[in-house]
Design an enzyme around this catalytic site. Structure first.
Site, mmCIF file in Angstrom:
data_model
loop_
_atom_site.group_PDB
_atom_site.id
_atom_site.type_symbol
_atom_site.label_atom_id
_atom_site.label_comp_id
_atom_site.label_asym_id
_atom_site.label_seq_id
_atom_site.Cartn_x
_atom_site.Cartn_y
_atom_site.Cartn_z
ATOM 1 N N HIS A 11 -10.949 -4.113 9.682
ATOM 2 C CA HIS A 11 -11.550 -4.030 8.340
ATOM 3 C C HIS A 11 -12.889 -3.307 8.363
ATOM 4 C CE1 HIS A 11 -8.641 -7.223 7.436
ATOM 5 N NE2 HIS A 11 -8.911 -7.096 6.166
ATOM 6 N N GLU A 56 0.810 -1.220 0.000
ATOM 7 C CA GLU A 56 0.000 0.000 0.000
ATOM 8 C C GLU A 56 0.836 1.259 0.000
ATOM 9 O OE1 GLU A 56 -0.501 -2.572 2.033
ATOM 10 O OE2 GLU A 56 -2.417 -3.351 1.295
HETATM 11 C C1 LIG Z 1 -2.204 -4.449 4.504
HETATM 12 C C2 LIG Z 1 -3.238 -5.299 3.894
HETATM 13 N N1 LIG Z 1 -3.430 -5.230 2.568
HETATM 14 C C3 LIG Z 1 -4.368 -5.979 1.973
HETATM 15 C C4 LIG Z 1 -5.151 -6.816 2.707
HETATM 16 C C5 LIG Z 1 -6.238 -7.640 2.062
HETATM 17 N N2 LIG Z 1 -5.813 -9.012 1.984
HETATM 18 C C6 LIG Z 1 -6.057 -9.861 2.989
HETATM 19 S S1 LIG Z 1 -5.322 -11.314 2.765
HETATM 20 C C7 LIG Z 1 -4.681 -10.828 1.284
HETATM 21 C C8 LIG Z 1 -3.836 -11.763 0.522
HETATM 22 C C9 LIG Z 1 -2.676 -12.186 1.327
HETATM 23 O O1 LIG Z 1 -1.897 -13.043 0.582
HETATM 24 P P1 LIG Z 1 -0.782 -13.902 1.280
HETATM 25 O O2 LIG Z 1 0.076 -13.043 2.120
HETATM 26 O O3 LIG Z 1 -0.115 -14.672 0.204
HETATM 27 O O4 LIG Z 1 -1.582 -14.872 2.245
HETATM 28 P P2 LIG Z 1 -2.659 -15.974 1.841
HETATM 29 O O5 LIG Z 1 -3.982 -15.282 1.821
HETATM 30 O O6 LIG Z 1 -2.290 -16.540 0.524
HETATM 31 O O7 LIG Z 1 -2.593 -16.969 2.946
HETATM 32 C C10 LIG Z 1 -5.043 -9.537 0.996
HETATM 33 C C11 LIG Z 1 -4.683 -8.808 -0.215
HETATM 34 C C12 LIG Z 1 -4.935 -6.845 4.101
HETATM 35 N N3 LIG Z 1 -5.681 -7.610 4.894
HETATM 36 N N4 LIG Z 1 -3.966 -6.096 4.653
#
Ligand SMILES: Cc1ncc(C[n+]2csc(CCOP(=O)(O)OP(=O)(O)O)c2C)c(N)n1
Ligand SMILES: [Mg+2]
Lengths: 342, 332
Positions: free
Chosen positions: B133, B64
């Site tokens: 959230h 971000e």
């Molecule tokens: C700072 C932030 N940005 C975006 C999100 C929205 N979000 C939640 S989980 C996720 C994907 C995370 O991917 P990863 O780190 O690979 O974990 P996975 O979900 O694959 O276990 C996103 C974009 C968030 N919760 N926090």
């Protein structure tokens, strides 16, 4: 956890690491917990579908070996920070599914007294400092816990779980650097399931392996097959030894896959059905571990069935406990915002 | 004109505005997490990537702070980015670029540059997504000179204000309540703008002015409809923009009704209601007041997960009805 006796170890000399390191009972316990994680999430999913649980949830089905393998060499008072996909970590670190269900049902008996829900599930008494709604939010916190461990000489090792998506947040880089510079007893575990929500690592990440990032922070970077319990546990064991010896952090990349969508609103448009089915059919971590245990003579069909039955009972009891538990009173809305003064 | 008005959801209205903006101006492009093939966490960008390609609908890594900064840099150098934060809560990660850079760059460089940047923030509670959230952080950004901060409350305004934001030479922050995305309402086809900095009187009345923002506008209208049956005649002012504030519309309304109730979802203390109350207290409308000003805002707590606690944290229609009734009947 304690190691196996010397005689047993000798008879298993050619087996993979965990079969030499841990007793048959401990290993059957691992299978039990892997089932517990799987069935817990299936149960939670079903409760959600039936409208008993609100909000959303991120299921780790397909990643159970990673959570269990990493936590295997941890002691009860070692600590973890977890992620939005944190149910498996929580159970692997020793949480009770009844209190987890209670949390999902928003009840006062839940681990967060109904305030946190799935995305903030924690079990502080068992060393789980909490799942996190913020991607990479837990990584620096783990470094801070490791700083406490070092300064307070508690001997605790801290594990920070995070996903592949988290490795592109500034917090990841800042945290790894500090951990390395200060030689802190922390282990960074990237559970690389190929996608951050819809974005594949190929589209999000400049290096091929997340473990390659370790070089930038002068720490070992280890890649393991995250669906093979033994591989994960061995890497974690070595990293824990290194951390306890004061040699500093390790970055472990555990390559795995989530069977379910990112959350409850995912249409899986960014990956193929074939890809999902291939992982489910051919690389399911529970099936792989179960087969190994059987092949090496650690368990038979009856033993497996007994585990499955016991888990089914635990899940059913857990859901009942959650349903029967009281919801918080509205008058308690402002509890826990600040520390209560006696 | 009427023939060209259809019902769209709030999310569809925003998507249509972004498509029109991209059709009208090659420099406009979209950036954000999972806004491409996923269609955005709330399906606001939808299938735009199929129509405009990955060069103009860019999925960023989960970065971000960097992403916001890239948008600032592109804006300063001739492009017109529309940056989506997946949840408004993640503004906290982009804050440096928003507050220190985007808001101040024109000022610090003595007017040598502009930052024509649009940022979109899905905000608010009510979805069971818990404390990280569900926040309403618009007043944080409303506190920063150099930014413009808007909170459209209808599909019509969501489209028109987004098109106004894209045309604006300065950074415009759009807070979109997540519960509004499915709200349907009349939306004209084609290009039109709704001015930034202008409140809207959504319902005229004599007895009480409710100044509301975002989702609270609809709740205030619902409360007003109920109270009409009791002979209480409420005026509902949809603030629409919290920076720059439309002071005159608020002042004129209070001069007419002599009573003011501010309703907003964000934490009550130090929120937009404080600003609106103060502007009335500082104005000639003060002399017209027949009752103390009342604010209804979010409780002084993070948003809890438990659904009943969550609802109790922010003003609901019955809360607004009760407060409005008490005010008009002189109970307060
Ligand atoms: C700072 C932030 N940005 C975006 C999100 C929205 N979000 C939640 S989980 C996720 C994907 C995370 O991917 P990863 O780190 O690979 O974990 P996975 O979900 O694959 O276990 C996103 C974009 C968030 N919760 N926090
Ligand atoms: Mg991932």
């Amino acid at each position: 956890m304690a190691g196996a006796s010397k005689a047993v170890v000798d008879s298993r000399a050619n087996l993979p690491f965990v079969y030499r390191q841990y007793s048959p009972e401990q290993l059957r316990g691992v299978l039990h917990k892997m089932y517990l994680i799987r069935r817990f999430e299936e149960g939670a999913e079903e409760c959600y579908t039936r409208g008993l649980i609100h909000g959303t949830m991120h299921l780790s089905i397909g990643q159970e070996a990673s959570a269990m393998g990493v936590c295997m060499p941890l002691a009860e008072d070692d600590q973890i920070t977890s992620t939005h996909r944190g149910h498996g970590h929580c159970i692997a670190k020793g949480a009770e599914v009844s209190r987890m269900f209670a949390e999902f049902f928003g009840k006062t008996t839940g681990y967060c007294k109904g305030r946190g829900g799935s995305m903030h599930i924690a079990d502080v008494a068992k060393g789980n400092l909490g799942a996190n709604g913020i991607v990479a939010g837990g990584i620096p916190i783990a470094v801070g816990a490791a700083l406490s461990s070092k300064r307070m000489k508690t001997g605790k090792v801290v594990v920070s779980f995070f996903g592949d998506g988290a490795n592109n947040e500034g917090a990841f880089h800042e945290a790894l650097n500090m951990a390395a510079v200060w030689k802190l007893p922390v282990i960074f575990v990237c559970e690389n399931n190929g996608y951050g929500m819809s974005t594949s690592t190929a589209r999000s990440t400049a290096v091929k392996n997340i473990a390659d990032r370790a070089a930038a922070y002068a720490m070992p970077g280890v890649i393991v097959n995250g669906n093979i319990f033994s591989e994960v546990a061995e890497a974690s064991f070595k990293a824990v030894e290194r951390a306890r010896a004061g040699e500093g952090p390790t970055l472990i990349e555990s390559k795995t896959y989530r069977h379910r969508g990112h959350s409850k609103s995912d249409r899986n448009r960014y990956r193929t059905k074939e890809e999902i089915e291939d992982w489910m059919a051919n690389r399911d971590p529970i099936a792989l571990f179960e087969t190994e245990l059987r092949d090496f003579g650690f368990i038979d069909g009856q033993g497996i069935q007994a585990i499955r039955d016991a888990v089914a009972r635990e899940i059913a009891d857990g859901i009942e406990f959650a349903k029967a538990s009281p919801a918080p009173e509205i008058t308690t809305l402002q509890d826990y915002v600040y520390t209560e003064h006696a | 004109m009427d023939a060209a008005v259809r019902e769209l959801s709030y999310a569809q209205a925003i998507q249509e505005a972004m498509a029109i903006a991209m059709d009208m101006d090659e420099r406009v492009f979209l950036m954000g997490e999972d806004i491409g093939v996923y269609g955005g966490a709330f399906q606001v960008t939808g299938d735009l990537v199929e129509r405009y390609g990955t060069d103009r609908v860019i999925d960023t890594p989960i970065s971000e702070l960097g992403g916001a900064g890239v948008a600032v840099g592109a804006a300063v150098t001739g492009m017109r980015p529309i940056f989506e934060f997946q949840f408004s809560d993640f503004a906290t990660l982009g804050m440096e670029q928003i507050v220190n850079q985007a808001a101040k760059m024109r000022f610090m460089l003595g007017g040598e540059v502009s930052v024509p940047l649009v940022m979109r923030f899905p905000a608010g509670s009510g979805t069971g997504a818990a404390a990280q959230h569900s926040q309403s952080l618009e007043a944080w950004l409303g506190h920063v000179p150099g930014l413009k901060v808007i909170q459209p409350a209808t599909p019509h305004d969501a489209k028109g204000m987004l098109l106004a934001a894209v045309a604006d030479p300065d950074p415009v922050m759009i807070f979109e309540h997540k519960l509004l995305y499915k709200m349907r309402g009349p939306v004209p086809e084609g290009h039109y703008t709704v001015p930034i900095g202008k409140a809207d009187i959504r319902r005229e009345g004599r007895d009480l002015t409710i100044v509301a923002t975002s989702i609270m506008v609809q709740r205030a209208l619902d409360a007003a409809a109920t109270l009409e049956g009791e002979g209480i005649d409420i005026e509902v002012v949809d603030l629409r923009t919290i920076r720059p504030l439309d002071r005159q519309t608020v002042i004129d309304s209070v001069k007419k009704t002599s009573r003011l109730l501010c309703v907003y979802e964000a934490v009550k203390t130090l929120g937009i209601g404080a600003e609106v109350s103060a502007l009335v207290a500082e104005s000639e409308a003060f002399d017209y007041l027949d009752a103390p000003i009342v604010r209804l805002g979010g409780a002084e707590t993070p948003i809890p997960y438990n659904p009943d606690l969550e609802k109790a944290t922010v003003p609901q229609v019955p809360d607004i009805i009760a407060a409005a009734r008490d005010l008009v009947k002189g109970i307060r």
